[in-house]
Design an enzyme around this catalytic site. Structure first.
Site, short mmCIF file in Angstrom:
data_model
loop_
_atom_site.label_atom_id
_atom_site.label_comp_id
_atom_site.label_asym_id
_atom_site.label_seq_id
_atom_site.Cartn_x
_atom_site.Cartn_y
_atom_site.Cartn_z
N CYS A 1 2.86 -1.55 -2.27
CA CYS A 1 4.04 -2.63 -2.40
C CYS A 1 5.14 -1.75 -3.09
O CYS A 1 5.65 -0.73 -2.73
CB CYS A 1 3.73 -3.91 -3.15
SG CYS A 1 5.18 -5.10 -2.84
N HIS B 1 -1.17 -6.13 0.11
CA HIS B 1 -1.82 -6.12 -1.13
C HIS B 1 -3.30 -6.04 -1.30
O HIS B 1 -3.80 -7.27 -1.08
CB HIS B 1 -1.22 -7.05 -2.13
CG HIS B 1 0.23 -7.14 -2.74
ND1 HIS B 1 0.40 -6.42 -3.76
CD2 HIS B 1 1.08 -7.38 -2.07
CE1 HIS B 1 1.64 -6.48 -4.13
NE2 HIS B 1 2.44 -7.04 -3.15
N GLU C 1 -5.42 -5.52 -3.50
CA GLU C 1 -5.94 -5.97 -4.77
C GLU C 1 -5.98 -7.58 -4.75
O GLU C 1 -6.45 -8.35 -5.40
CB GLU C 1 -5.33 -5.71 -5.89
CG GLU C 1 -3.92 -6.18 -6.36
CD GLU C 1 -2.69 -5.81 -5.48
OE1 GLU C 1 -2.93 -5.20 -4.26
OE2 GLU C 1 -1.54 -6.22 -5.78
#
Lengths: 262, 758
Positions: free
Chosen positions: A109, A233, A235
C-alpha cells in the site's frame, strides 16, 4: 551492509530449516504516519517463527534483519503525494541498498507508493479513478508463481484480500508495461471471483477498485525478483475470522525461502 | 486586587457579554464571585465554560436520571465512570460519543473530521489506544433536484469524506454506525462520532492536576484563531447568518492527531505524567480550569509561552481558540525532559506554559500583564443550572390519535418492499463504509453489512471480543420521546445480542431542539427518563454522553434524536453470528414475546411514512422484560452454537429484515405466514410493522432446532416458524411477495450509488 543480506546473496551450505535456532527477523519500517506497521509485524509473527523488528524512519541501520517490510499508512501525512516525502527518510537509503542487493522487500500500500517514489519499482500510484478512498475485499488473480512471495499460490488462483487506499491506481508508460509483461513481473491483477476477464476489453468497473492499468495490483522488481509492491493488504488476510486467510501463503512462502537461505 | 488590563479589547458592556451568550444574572454572579468587574478575557472564559455545551446548564438537572452519571457526579469520579472490564484480562473498554452538528452544518468536511478527532482525544487522553470509530449521521433527503436536497447531498458527501479522511489517516477503523435521512434534518445535519479504546484498567490516566510546583506542559499543534467561541456557537440555533460562522469551525489535521496518539500513549507509559486532558471545546480555558478544579489546585500560565501560529494573538484569542490536536499535561517536576523527549521524537512541539500552585485560581498572564485571575472551580463546576419549563407540544395528541383504519392496503406488497429497500435510510450504506478503512489494526471480525453490530477481537486482551453499535429511530422519538428513547436503547441492545454479545454499557448523544422552548425541554426530559429506565432494565447503564441542543433552523426543529451508542462483551469462546442466511434448508424462526397481541400495527413505521407520507401513530409498544428475554434466548442460542444467523426486525419491519438476511447471505427464502399468528392484522402491518423485541434466526433442522425451541420455551417466549432458507434466487413471502434476489439487490445496493452518481 548487514551480514544477513550478504548471506542472502550467497546462501551458506549449512542451511537450517523451519524450527532453526534464530527466528526470522522482519524489519518493519515505521514512518510517523505508518498505521499498518503493527498489523504487518503481527502477521509476520503469526507464522510462529518470525520476529518483527520495528525500525524508526530516522534510523540509519537495518539491524541485520532478514526481510524488510514497508507497511501501509500515510507516512508523513501525505498531503503532497503519497510517499513523496518518505523517500528522503534516512532509513530509506539503507532500504534501497538492501533491496538492490537482493534483500527480500515487501512493500504494501503506502509502502508500494514509497517504493515507486524511490525508484525501487517502476511506475506510480495515483488517485483512484473514482476519486474516493476505497476499502473492501477484492478478488486478486495470481499472475505468476515465480517469486519468493508468490510460489505458495497457483497461477490463476483468485484470492480475496482487502484494499484500503485513496491513491492506488497503478500507471506506467507503455515501455515499462511491455517490460513488466515480458519479464513476467506482474504479480497480481484485480479480478472477478471467477478469475475470467479479457485484458483490454474489460473495463473492470466491478472488480478493479481504482482504475489501475490493466488491473495491475502488484508488481515484482529487484535483481532477484526480490521486491514486491502491492496495493492490497495481505497482512489483513491472515485469519478466516477476519474474512480471509489468503494472505498467509505469501508470508509463509517468504519464510520458507528465508529458512532455506539461513 | 490585581490590575486587569482592558486595552486592545472592546469595553465590557451588557452588549458584549450578551453577545457571548451570558445573561444579566450570570454576569452579576461573575461580578460577585470575582468581587469586581471581569476583564474581557475573563468574560470570554466564563461565557464558553458556562455555555450549555460545556456547562450543561439546562441539561444537568435532567441528566441525574442516569444512575451512573449521578453516582459519578456525586463522587467526583466522572472521568473514570465509563470503563467496561474485559473479563479478567486486566483490560477494559472506554468509549464515548460526541456531537459535531453545528460545525458540520456550515463546513461539513472539517466539521465531521474534527468531530472524529475530538472524540478520539477523549479516548487516548485516558491512556487508552483507540480501536474503533462509529458514526451516527443524519441528513435531510438527498434525492432529486430541489436546492435543499442538493445541499443535503453536498453535506452527506462531505461529512462522509471528512469522517473517512480523518479516521483512515489516524489508523483507527471505522467499523459501524448508522445513516438516516429525513426532512427534519434539512440544514441541520447531525454528526455524532463515537470512539472506543482499550486501556489497562490499573493505569487509566487522570485529568486531576496534582503536585504543587509541577510544570504544565502544552503539546501538539500550535494555537491559531480557529474555532474561537466554538462552544458558544454550538449553544445557539442555526440561522441564515450561521454560514458566516465558518471561521468558528476548527480545522483538523489527522496526521498530527496520529502523532499525538502515539506520543501521548508513549509519554504516559513513562509514568511521569501526573494528569492529562485534551483541549477540545473551550480549548485552553477548559483544560486549565477543569484540571485545576479537579485537583483543588491553582494554575498560572503565560500565553506568551503557548506555541501560536499567528502573530498578534491576544490572551482572549489564545484562551478561547479551539485549534485541534492539542493536549495539556501536568508533569512530575524534575522529569520534564523525559516526557518532552517523547513528544519531540514524534515531531510534536511541547512547551512549558505554567506551573501548579495552591491558590485554587487560574491566572492567565500575557508576559507581565495579568489578563485573567479566576477561581478554577467557579468556571469548571459552578455554572448556574436552570430547570426550564416543560410542556407537552400540541402535536403529540394529534399524531398519537391518528386513525389508520381508513388506509387501503397496497396493491402489490413486492413493490412496497422494493421501495422500502431503496429508500436511503434503509438501503445499503456500502457507498459510505467503503470510504472508511474498516479493518486497520486487524481486529475487525464483523465488517459493516455482515452483522447487526461490529465485532472486534482485542489482541491486547487475549482476543476477547467486543461488539459496538449505535441506534436511534427519531420518528418514534418524535411521536413519543419517552418510548422512542426506550426503543433506541432496546434496539441497540438487540443488535449486540444478535451477534452474540452481552450489552454492558451505554453512551449517548442527546440531539434536541432548543431547551428554552417548553416543547423542546419536554421532549428532552421525556427522552432522558425513558432512556434511563430502559438502560436500567437492560443492564447497560449510561456511563458517558453528550448533549447537543439548539438543533433547529428558521424552517423548524429536528425530531428529538437521542442517539444511543452501546458496547457489549462476548463470553469467552462465543463465536459471533452474522445476519446473512447461510445454508440451504436452514429453518427460519422469529423469536418474539408470547404476548405479542396488539404489538403490531404500522404506527411510526417507515411504511407509513414512505408509502402514505404520514409520520403518525404511536411507536410500537415496548415491554422491557420481554425484550430482555428475547435477547437472552438469542445470546444463549449463539453461545450454544445453535444459530447460523440472527437479525433484528426494525426499520421496514420483518419483510425488510428477511430481505436483508437473504442479500447478506446471497440465499433465497421461502416464507409461510398465517395471518392468525398475528392477531388477524392487515398484511401491511405483518410485513412492514415495526414491533419491538423480534429477532429473526436460522437454525439447522433437528437437534439444534429442538434445542432452540427448548430455550425459548423455558424462557417463556415464542419461537414462531417462518420458513426455510433456499439455495435459489427467489424471495417468496407467503405468495404476497415473490421477487428474484437480483431485484432486491438492485433496490438495496443500488439506491445510494444511483443518487450519488456511483
Amino acid at each position: 551492509m548487514s551480514l544477513s543480506s550478504s548471506a542472502i546473496m550467497a546462501p551458506p551450505s549449512d542451511m537450517t530449516f523451519k524450527g532453526g535456532s534464530a527466528p526470522l527477523r522482519a524489519g518493519i519500517i515505521v514512518f510517523p504516519g505508518s498505521n499498518c506497521d503493527r498489523d504487518a509485524g503481527n502477521a509476520w509473527e503469526a507464522l510462529g517463527e518470525g520476529e518483527a523488528v520495528y525500525l524508526w524512519h530516522q534510523e540509519n541501520d537495518l539491524r541485520g534483519v532478514d526481510v524488510v517490510i514497508l507497511p501501509g499508512g500515510f507516512s508523513y501525512g501525505d498531503a503532497l503525494r503519497a510517499g513523496a516525502i518518505a523517500r528522503f527518510a534516512p532509513i530509506m537509503k539503507e532500504v534501497t541498498r538492501f533491496a538492490e542487493e537482493g534483500g527480500p522487500t515487501l512493500a504494501i500500500c503506502n509502502g508500494f507508493q514509497i517504493a515507486c517514489e524511490v525508484g525501487l519499482l517502476p511506475g506510480a500510484l495515483v488517485r483512484n479513478e473514482r476519486m474516493r478512498f476505497v476499502c473492501r475485499h477484492v478478488g486478486l488473480r495470481v499472475e505468476t508463481e515465480a517469486s519468493m512471495f508468490t510460489n505458495g499460490y497457483r497461477k490463476g488462483e483468485v484470492l480475496s484480500i482487502p484494499v484500503a487506499h485513496g491513491e492506488g491506481r497503478y500507471v506506467c508508460d507503455d515501455a515499462t508495461y511491455a517490460e513488466l509483461v515480458a519479464e513476467d513481473r506482474i504479480a497480481f491483477r484485480y479480478a472477478p471471483q471467477t478469475g475470467n476477464f479479457v485484458l483490454g476489453a474489460d473495463s473492470g468497473e466491478d472488480y478493479n477498485p481504482n482504475g489501475s492499468r490493466d488491473h495491475i495490483a502488484g508488481i515484482l522488481g529487484g535483481p532477484q525478483r526480490n521486491i514486491l509492491g502491492m496495493m492490497p493488504h495481505p497482512e489483513r488476510a491472515m485469519h478466516t475470522e477476519l474474512g480471509s486467510a489468503n494472505g498467509r501463503p505469501l508470508f509463509e512462502a517468504l519464510c520458507a525461502v528465508m529458512n532455506v537461505r539461513h | 486586587m490585581r490590575r486587569i488590563p482592558l486595552a486592545n479589547y472592546p469595553a465590557v458592556s451588557p452588549a458584549v457579554y450578551r453577545e457571548m451568550g451570558l445573561n444579566d444574572s450570570e454576569y452579576a454572579l461573575i461580578v460577585e464571585t470575582l468581587g469586581r468587574e471581569p476583564s474581557y478575557t475573563e468574560i470570554g472564559m466564563y461565557s464558553v465554560m458556562w455555555s450549555e455545551h460545556c456547562g450543561y446548564k439546562y441539561s444537568r438537572p435532567v441528566l441525574k436520571a442516569f444512575a451512573e452519571y449521578r453516582k459519578a457526579q456525586e463522587t467526583g469520579a466522572l472521568e473514570n465512570a465509563g470503563v467496561v472490564p474485559l473479563g479478567d484480562t486486566g483490560y477494559g473498554v472506554v468509549f464515548k460519543m460526541e456531537s459535531h452538528n453545528h460545525p458540520s452544518a456550515v463546513e461539513p468536511f472539517q466539521g465531521a473530521a474534527t468531530g472524529v478527532g475530538g472524540i478520539l482525544r477523549d479516548i487516548f487522553t485516558m491512556g487508552a489506544r483507540p480501536v474503533a470509530n462509529l458514526n451516527s449521521l443524519r441528513f435531510g433527503p438527498i434525492e432529486g433536484d430541489d436546492p435543499v436536497n442538493i445541499r443535503n447531498r453536498y453535506l452527506f458527501e462531505h461529512v462522509v469524506k471528512g469522517v473517512g479522511d480523518y479516521g483512515n489517516c489516524v489508523g483507527v477503523p471505522t467499523v459501524g454506525g448508522e445513516i438516516y435521512f429525513h426532512p427534519c434534518y434539512n440544514g441541520n445535519p447531525l454528526v455524532n462520532a463515537m470512539s472506543a479504546g482499550i486501556v489497562k484498567t490499573d493505569s487509566i490516566a487522570s485529568a486531576k492536576a496534582q503536585g504543587i510546583g509541577n510544570p504544565v506542559l502544552y503539546v501538539g499543534s500550535a494555537t491559531g484563531r480557529d474555532g474561537i467561541h466554538g462552544a458558544t456557537f454550538a449553544s445557539v440555533e442555526l440561522t441564515e447568518e450561521s454560514q458566516e460562522r465558518r471561521p468558528n469551525v476548527q480545522v483538523g489535521d489527522p496526521f498530527t492527531e496520529k502523532l499525538l496518539i502515539e506520543a501521548t500513549l508513549e509519554a504516559l507509559a513513562t509514568g511521569k505524567i501526573v494528569a492529562i486532558q485534551d483541549m477540545g471545546a473551550a480549548g485552553l480555558t477548559c483544560a486549565t480550569c477543569e484540571m485545576a478544579a479537579k485537583g483543588g489546585l491553582g494554575m498560572e500560565i503565560d500565553v506568551q509561552l503557548v506555541p501560536r501560529r499567528e502573530s498578534g494573538m491576544t490572551a482572549y484569542e489564545t484562551m478561547l481558540s479551539e485549534s485541534q490536536e492539542r493536549m495539556l499535561a501536568v508533569v512530575e517536576k524534575g522529569n520534564e525532559e523525559e516526557v518532552i523527549a517523547v513528544f519531540r521524537k514524534w515531531g510534536l512541539s511541547a512547551a512549558y506554559i505554567g506551573t501548579l500552585n495552591d491558590s485554587g485560581r487560574v491566572v492567565v498572564k500575557d508576559g507581565g500583564v495579568v489578563e485573567a485571575d479566576v477561581p478554577a472551580k467557579s468556571l469548571a463546576d459552578d455554572c448556574p443550572t436552570y430547570y426550564l419549563d416543560a410542556a407537552e407540544p400540541e402535536y403529540i395528541a394529534k399524531v398519537q390519535n391518528a386513525d389508520f383504519s381508513v388506509l387501503s392496503e397496497p396493491e402489490d406488497y413486492g413493490t412496497v418492499l422494493l421501495r422500502l429497500l431503496s429508500s436511503p435510510s434503509i438501503a445499503s450504506k456500502r457507498w459510505v463504509w467503503e470510504q472508511y478503512d474498516q479493518m486497520v489494526q486487524t481486529q475487525t471480525e464483523m465488517l459493516p453489512g455482515r452483522g447487526d453490530a461490529a465485532v472486534l477481537s482485542i489482541r491486547e486482551a487475549d482476543g476477547r471480543r467486543i461488539a459496538l453499535t449505535t441506534d436511534c429511530n427519531p420518528r418514534f422519538c418524535y411521536l413519543d420521546p419517552y418510548v422512542g428513547a426506550q426503543i433506541a436503547v432496546a434496539e441497540a441492545a438487540r443488535n449486540l445480542s444478535c451477534v452474540g454479545a452481552t450489552p454492558k454499557a451505554t453512551t449517548d448523544c442527546l440531539n434536541f431542539p432548543s431547551p428554552e422552548k417548553p416543547s423542546g425541554f419536554w421532549q428532552f426530559t421525556q427522552a432522558v427518563n425513558g432512556m434511563a429506565a430502559a438502560c436500567d432494565a437492560l443492564k447497560a447503564p449510561v456511563v458517558s454522553g453528550n448533549v447537543s441542543f439548539y438543533n433547529e433552523t428558521p424552517d423548524g426543529a429536528i425530531y428529538p434524536t437521542p442517539t444511543v451508542g452501546m458496547v457489549g462483551v462476548f463470553d469467552d469462546g462465543v463465536i459471533p453470528v452474522g445476519q446473512g442466511f447461510q445454508n440451504d434448508g436452514d429453518l427460519i424462526y422469529l423469536i418474539r414475546p408470547t404476548d405479542w397481541e396488539g404489538e403490531h400495527g404500522i404506527g411510526g413505521s417507515d411504511y407509513l411514512s414512505l408509502i402514505h407520507g404520514r409520520d403518525e401513530g404511536k411507536p410500537p409498544r415496548l415491554d422491557l422484560a420481554a425484550e430482555a428475554k428475547v435477547q437472552l434466548v438469542t445470546r444463549q442460542a449463539i453461545a450454544k452454537n445453535l444459530l447460523h444467523s440472527a437479525h433484528d426486525c426494525s426499520d421496514g419491519g420483518a419483510a425488510v429484515a428477511l430481505a436483508e438476511s437473504c442479500l447478506a447471505g446471497n440465499k433465497g427464502a421461502e416464507i409461510r405466514l398465517a395471518i392468525a399468528d398475528y392477531g388477524d392484522q392487515k398484511w401491511s402491518a405483518i410485513l412492514f410493522g415495526e414491533a419491538t423485541a423480534r429477532i429473526l434466526v436460522t437454525v439447522k433442522e433437528g437437534v439444534n432446532q429442538n434445542a432452540l425451541l427448548d430455550l425459548a420455551e423455558s424462557a417463556g417466549i415464542e419461537a414462531l416458524f417462518l420458513g426455510q432458507v433456499k439455495s435459489n434466487d427467489r424471495f417468496d413471502a407467503a405468495g404476497l411477495i415473490d421477487l428474484p434476489l437480483s431485484a432486491l439487490r438492485n433496490a438495496f445496493e443500488g439506491a445510494i450509488p444511483r443518487i450519488m452518481g456511483k
